[in-house]
Structures are given as structure tokens and as C-alpha cells.
Design a protein around this motif. Structure first.
Motif: not given
Lengths: 172, 195
Positions: A21, A44-48, A53, A57, A59-62, A64-66, B59-60, B63-64, B67-68, B91, B192
Motif C-alpha cells: 500500500i 494499492q495506491t492512495v492519493v492523500l 492522512e 493509512l 497504521a490501518g494497513a498494519w 490489517g496485516g499489510q 483513514m485508519i 488502511g484496514i 489490507a483486509q 481520499s 496477522v
């Protein structure tokens, strides 16, 4: 095949670090990475709209395991400060690549204050800072910084110096 | 102090309805009362409570959600927190996340700091903001029947919903606030973390 450019090697280092991401606020110095990410079906790309942000983003990826990375320029670092409490409090990784302005042949005086403040501000906010000045050191530094961020679960910024990326020149 | 256009819904009733039978729903809550409200419905590892990072909740959630992609993500936050992260509505719409929904508990006030009016108490319509950012599914609930109708949609659609709660303050319910603990248990519950 020609030798890869340092920008191509940096993208390869992000891929090798299993980053999937990529959030960004555009900068000309990041143009190659942004284009490469958009062309990559596995990224996956996210323009901020603003740099903070990208911290949320990531933190959320982490959670969720990515793994995520954020690209920004030095002027955006000032937008991030309170949000940096998120990875620090939550013992999460955060990796950002920061293109520097206001330090090498800068023509725009508005870039100078934040450029000069970038490294001390990041350090004060608890981010580990690395700085690349030479093309042949960038990819290795990005790889090592990704390992540091994701394995030790800390925030890490890699500053890409303005001398490295080339000062922006405006001509009439 | 109240105004004629204040919401009337009880925030704890609204959140209890949203969180009823949560199953494996992944929930992110904005700092302040949204965190207390969700915590009051029963602590669970798949709740990620924010106690700071104001403006970052949505935004968190994104991200989740990225990722999921096979799981549902629900962001529950207040109007002040959403206003601080208003750009994230653009965004998120641009990124596209069909498995993400946002529920804004809108009392038109900054409840934590003395109930000063927020922008939604002045001139801003967050549902219209989300729609203008490209959210194709938006809603506002003013009654518990409307909340109940939104509950399944918040678990199946890329929906932005405003829930018009009253400004009444509730007793504080304090869920865990150690971020490292919250992060680790969330990841473990998702499976995870590899030891």
C-alpha cells in the motif's frame, strides 16, 4: 538491459520489503515511484489530501496485516506531527520517504523554513531519520530503513536530499 | 443549551444498535465520546479505540479495509473528529473501499471541551460533504427506526451515515487506552501476527 536508475532500485527495495500500500502527496521528486506504483497491479495506491492522512493509512494497513509506505515532500512533514503519536503509542511501524526542498539551489523562499526544520522536527516527534545524498546509497538505505521500521515497529523517515533529486528550476 | 435543529437520538442507544451482534466486524472509533460509546457496548479485540490522533479515524479504517478486502470495517466517530479529517472523505472516495462504512455521531458540538458548537452546528452538512467528495451512498438518521434501517447497510455498503444524536453527555466508559496493547490484540484477533 541498462543498469536500473536509483529510483527504480528504490521501488524494487519497497517491493522486496513486501510493501503493498503506497500513500502519497505528490512531489516531482517522487514521480517515478508514483508512476511505478500505479502501474503495479500488486500495489494499492492512495492519493492523500494532506500528509497526516498517510500516517493513519499506514497504521490501518498494519492493523490489517499489510505494510504501507508514504511519499511526501519536506513541506508536508509539518502537517504530520500530532499524528505521529499514533505509531509511537501503538508501537507500529511507519515508513516515509521525504523529498527535500529548500536546501540546495532552492528558488522558492517559502520552501526554506520547513526544509530547514524537517530533520529536527521529525527527530523531536520520535521518528528515526536517515538521509540519502548519493544515488548509489539510496536503495540500500530504503531497504535498511524498511527493515528497521517493520521489524522493530518504529517510525522511520528517509530524507532524499534536494541535491540528489535535483533542484526544481522554474523558467519563464 | 439546545437549538431547535439539535438531534434527539440517545448516543448510547444508537451505538448499541450499530454494535448489536458485531460478529467479526472490524471497528475503529474516534477519540472522545465515540470511543466511550463503543467501549460501553462491550470490549472486544476487534475494536480499535483511538484516544488521540484526532482526524485520523477514517483513514485508519481505509488502511484496514485495503489490507483486509474480505472483511467489513466500520468507523464510528464524532462530528468534530470527522471535520478535522474532512479531506480523508475525498481520499477514501478516490481510493475506493467497498468494505468500509463510516458512522458519524453528530451532536454538532465538541463535547469533550465544553460543548462548543462545531461546524455542523453552524453551517456544514457532512452528508453533503461526503457526497460531494464522491461517496455515492450517504444517509442521515434522525430516528431509531432510521438507525435500525442503516445498521445492515453499514455492514454491507460503502456508506457514509450521519446519526443525529442529542447533545446530552453520558457517563464516561473508559475502554483500554494502551495503544500497543490495542494494536497487538487486534492483529492477533485477525490472525496477522506470526509468533
Amino acid at each position: 538491459m541498462d543498469n536500473p536508475t536509483w529510483q527504480e532500485s528504490v521501488y524494487a527495495a519497497l517491493k522486496a520489503a513486501r510493501i503493498t500500500i503506497l500513500g502519497y502527496v505528490p512531489d516531482a521528486g517522487h514521480a517515478h515511484l508514483i508512476n511505478a506504483a500505479h502501474a503495479d497491479p500488486d500495489m494499492q495506491t492512495v492519493v492523500l489530501t494532506t500528509e497526516e492522512e498517510g500516517i493513519a493509512l499506514s497504521a490501518g494497513a498494519w492493523l490489517g496485516g499489510q505494510r504501507a509506505v508514504m511519499l511526501m515532500q519536506s513541506s508536508g512533514v509539518g502537517n504530520c506531527i500530532n499524528m505521529l503519536s499514533l505509531p509511537l503509542n501503538c508501537r507500529m511501524p511507519f515508513l516515509t520517504l521525504v523529498t527535500m526542498r529548500g536546501e540546495w539551489g532552492e528558488f522558492n523562499p517559502w520552501q526554506v523554513p520547513m526544509g530547514a526544520a524537517t530533520q529536527p522536527v521529525l527527530t523531536a516527534a520520535g521518528v528515526h531519520v536517515r538521509r540519502a545524498d548519493q544515488p548509489d546509497e539510496v536503495a540500500e538505505m530504503v531497504a535498511a530503513s524498511a527493515a528497521l521500521a517493520f521489524d522493530s515497529q518504529i517510525p522511520v523517515a528517509v530524507l532524499l536530499s534536494q541535491r540528489l533529486i535535483g533542484a526544481k528550476v522554474f523558467v519563464k | 443549551m439546545s437549538r431547535p435543529n439539535d438531534g434527539t437520538l440517545d448516543r448510547r442507544d444508537v451505538v448499541a444498535a450499530l454494535m448489536r451482534d458485531p460478529g467479526d466486524l472490524l471497528v475503529v472509533t474516534g477519540l472522545g465520546a465515540a470511543t466511550y460509546d463503543v467501549g460501553a457496548t462491550g470490549d472486544r479485540p476487534l475494536n480499535f479505540y483511538l484516544w488521540g490522533a484526532m482526524g485520523g479515524t477514517a483513514m485508519i479504517g481505509l488502511g484496514i479495509a485495503l489490507a483486509q478486502p474480505s472483511r467489513r470495517v466500520l468507523v464510528v466517530t464524532g462530528d468534530g473528529e470527522m471535520l478535522m479529517g474532512m479531506g480523508s472523505l475525498a481520499s477514501i472516495a478516490a481510493a475506493g473501499a467497498p468494505n468500509l462504512a463510516i458512522a458519524v455521531l453528530d451532536n454538532m458540538r465538541y463535547g469533550e471541551t465544553g460543548s462548543q458548537y462545531s461546524h455542523t452546528g453552524h453551517t456544514t452538512d457532512l452528508q453533503a460533504v461526503a457526497a460531494a467528495c464522491g461517496w455515492t451512498r450517504t444517509a442521515t438518521a434522525r430516528s431509531m427506526d432510521e438507525v435500525e434501517a442503516l445498521r445492515p447497510r453499514l455492514r454491507s455498503e460503502n456508506l457514509f451515515a450521519v446519526l443525529r444524536i442529542s447533545a446530552e453527555e453520558k457517563p464516561r466508559h473508559l475502554p483500554p487506552r494502551d495503544g500497543a496493547y490495542l494494536s497487538d490484540r487486534f492483529r492477533r484477533a485477525l490472525g496477522v501476527v506470526v509468533d
